[in-house]
Design a protein around this motif. Sequence first.
Motif, PDB file in Angstrom:
ATOM      1  N   TYR A 231       1.052  -1.033  -0.415  1.00  0.00           N
ATOM      2  CA  TYR A 231      -0.160   0.239   0.212  1.00  0.00           C
ATOM      3  C   TYR A 231       0.792   1.260   0.276  1.00  0.00           C
ATOM      4  O   TYR A 231       0.697   2.218  -0.859  1.00  0.00           O
ATOM      5  CB  TYR A 231      -0.790  -0.050   1.348  1.00  0.00           C
ATOM      6  N   THR A 232       1.660   0.903   1.086  1.00  0.00           N
ATOM      7  CA  THR A 232       2.981   2.354   0.879  1.00  0.00           C
ATOM      8  C   THR A 232       3.493   2.698  -0.380  1.00  0.00           C
ATOM      9  O   THR A 232       3.623   3.679  -1.290  1.00  0.00           O
ATOM     10  CB  THR A 232       3.632   2.143   1.809  1.00  0.00           C
TER      11      THR A 232
ATOM     12  N   SER B 267       2.326   1.834  -2.981  1.00  0.00           N
ATOM     13  CA  SER B 267       1.750   2.459  -4.256  1.00  0.00           C
ATOM     14  C   SER B 267       1.111   3.586  -4.039  1.00  0.00           C
ATOM     15  O   SER B 267       1.280   4.556  -5.048  1.00  0.00           O
ATOM     16  CB  SER B 267       0.375   1.882  -4.323  1.00  0.00           C
ATOM     17  N   ALA B 268       1.392   4.450  -2.707  1.00  0.00           N
ATOM     18  CA  ALA B 268       0.575   5.425  -2.865  1.00  0.00           C
ATOM     19  C   ALA B 268       1.841   6.296  -2.566  1.00  0.00           C
ATOM     20  O   ALA B 268       1.620   7.434  -2.745  1.00  0.00           O
ATOM     21  CB  ALA B 268       0.665   5.442  -0.654  1.00  0.00           C
TER      22      ALA B 268
ATOM     23  N   ARG C 290       1.971   6.610  -6.445  1.00  0.00           N
ATOM     24  CA  ARG C 290       1.161   7.980  -6.860  1.00  0.00           C
ATOM     25  C   ARG C 290       1.501   9.399  -6.851  1.00  0.00           C
ATOM     26  O   ARG C 290       0.974  10.904  -7.457  1.00  0.00           O
ATOM     27  CB  ARG C 290       0.198   7.463  -6.397  1.00  0.00           C
ATOM     28  N   LEU C 291       1.642   9.952  -5.580  1.00  0.00           N
ATOM     29  CA  LEU C 291       2.004  11.231  -5.156  1.00  0.00           C
ATOM     30  C   LEU C 291       3.071  11.087  -5.467  1.00  0.00           C
ATOM     31  O   LEU C 291       3.326  12.672  -5.544  1.00  0.00           O
ATOM     32  CB  LEU C 291       2.161  10.915  -3.663  1.00  0.00           C
TER      33      LEU C 291
ATOM     34  N   PHE D 294       1.044   6.916   4.456  1.00  0.00           N
ATOM     35  CA  PHE D 294      -0.838   7.352   4.086  1.00  0.00           C
ATOM     36  C   PHE D 294      -0.888   6.710   3.674  1.00  0.00           C
ATOM     37  O   PHE D 294      -0.995   5.587   3.689  1.00  0.00           O
ATOM     38  CB  PHE D 294       0.084   8.499   3.029  1.00  0.00           C
ATOM     39  N   THR D 295      -2.510   7.013   3.302  1.00  0.00           N
ATOM     40  CA  THR D 295      -3.327   5.872   2.777  1.00  0.00           C
ATOM     41  C   THR D 295      -3.322   6.022   1.727  1.00  0.00           C
ATOM     42  O   THR D 295      -2.842   6.283   1.006  1.00  0.00           O
ATOM     43  CB  THR D 295      -4.792   6.124   3.542  1.00  0.00           C
ATOM     44  N   LEU D 296      -3.908   5.169   0.981  1.00  0.00           N
ATOM     45  CA  LEU D 296      -4.304   4.648  -0.633  1.00  0.00           C
ATOM     46  C   LEU D 296      -5.065   6.577  -1.145  1.00  0.00           C
ATOM     47  O   LEU D 296      -5.129   6.395  -2.454  1.00  0.00           O
ATOM     48  CB  LEU D 296      -4.580   3.280  -1.076  1.00  0.00           C
ATOM     49  N   ASP D 297      -6.050   6.708  -0.663  1.00  0.00           N
ATOM     50  CA  ASP D 297      -6.943   8.078  -0.649  1.00  0.00           C
ATOM     51  C   ASP D 297      -6.205   8.744  -0.326  1.00  0.00           C
ATOM     52  O   ASP D 297      -6.300  10.156  -0.636  1.00  0.00           O
ATOM     53  CB  ASP D 297      -7.894   7.722   0.466  1.00  0.00           C
ATOM     54  N   THR D 298      -4.863   9.361   0.466  1.00  0.00           N
ATOM     55  CA  THR D 298      -4.457  10.373   0.770  1.00  0.00           C
ATOM     56  C   THR D 298      -4.100  10.897  -0.829  1.00  0.00           C
ATOM     57  O   THR D 298      -3.380  10.837  -1.995  1.00  0.00           O
ATOM     58  CB  THR D 298      -2.993  10.097   0.993  1.00  0.00           C
ATOM     59  N   LYS D 299      -4.563  12.281  -1.253  1.00  0.00           N
ATOM     60  CA  LYS D 299      -4.050  13.450  -2.188  1.00  0.00           C
ATOM     61  C   LYS D 299      -3.186  14.008  -1.484  1.00  0.00           C
ATOM     62  O   LYS D 299      -2.380  14.958  -1.022  1.00  0.00           O
ATOM     63  CB  LYS D 299      -5.416  14.215  -2.449  1.00  0.00           C
TER      64      LYS D 299
END
Length: 206
Positions: free
Chosen positions: A97-98, A100-101, A104-105, A138-143
């Motif tokens: 998860y980390t 992947s996040a 993206r970030l 941070f979560t996967l939903d963090t923008k």
Amino acid sequence: MKKLVFGLLVIAVFGCGLYIYHVCFGDPFTKNAAKQKLISYAKQTYPKKEIKITNGVYNAKTSEYVFQANTQSHRYPMCTKGFLYPKVTCDGIEEAYTESAAKRLNEEASKEIEADLKKAVPQIIKADTALSIENGQFTLDTKWNKQLAEKAPMSITMQLDASGLSKTGASKLAETVRKTLNEKRYTYSNGTIDCMQKDGDGGIGL
């Protein structure tokens, strides 16, 4: 007396043998405790996921039990360490998860920085960011937003087209980049600027 000494010697040898076996290969009791710990951990940490803990193997080098956490589509490693009260020492789901996040970030941050720099420095070719994100931070939903870099130190690598510029001109260009990043209030731990030159074929290189 001799029988007592012999008996104690046998017990000592047997005990040493069990200890050596435990150190090298683990034991079924500790392995079961480790598995139960991971089952409980998975239910508490990922209540919405169906996770099965299987294939426990003892790693003598790290003194850990390494299991597989199986979801419907993936397999992740999960580890525990400890005899009576095992602790979770690695969580492959959280690490995935980390990762992947972070990917993206970093992509979102790079695009934003490129766009902000493009206005002041049209010579910008590319900007790459690398946020130092800890597992579960941070979560996967963090923008992406600039405040994230205050929690997860960010490094930036930028490529500029400095074709035809002298060293002084390239230095001024790099200084414009630094000022622009500061004006836009980007927080970063370090920044690297590569000034590129066009080669004879019109390509860009160092």
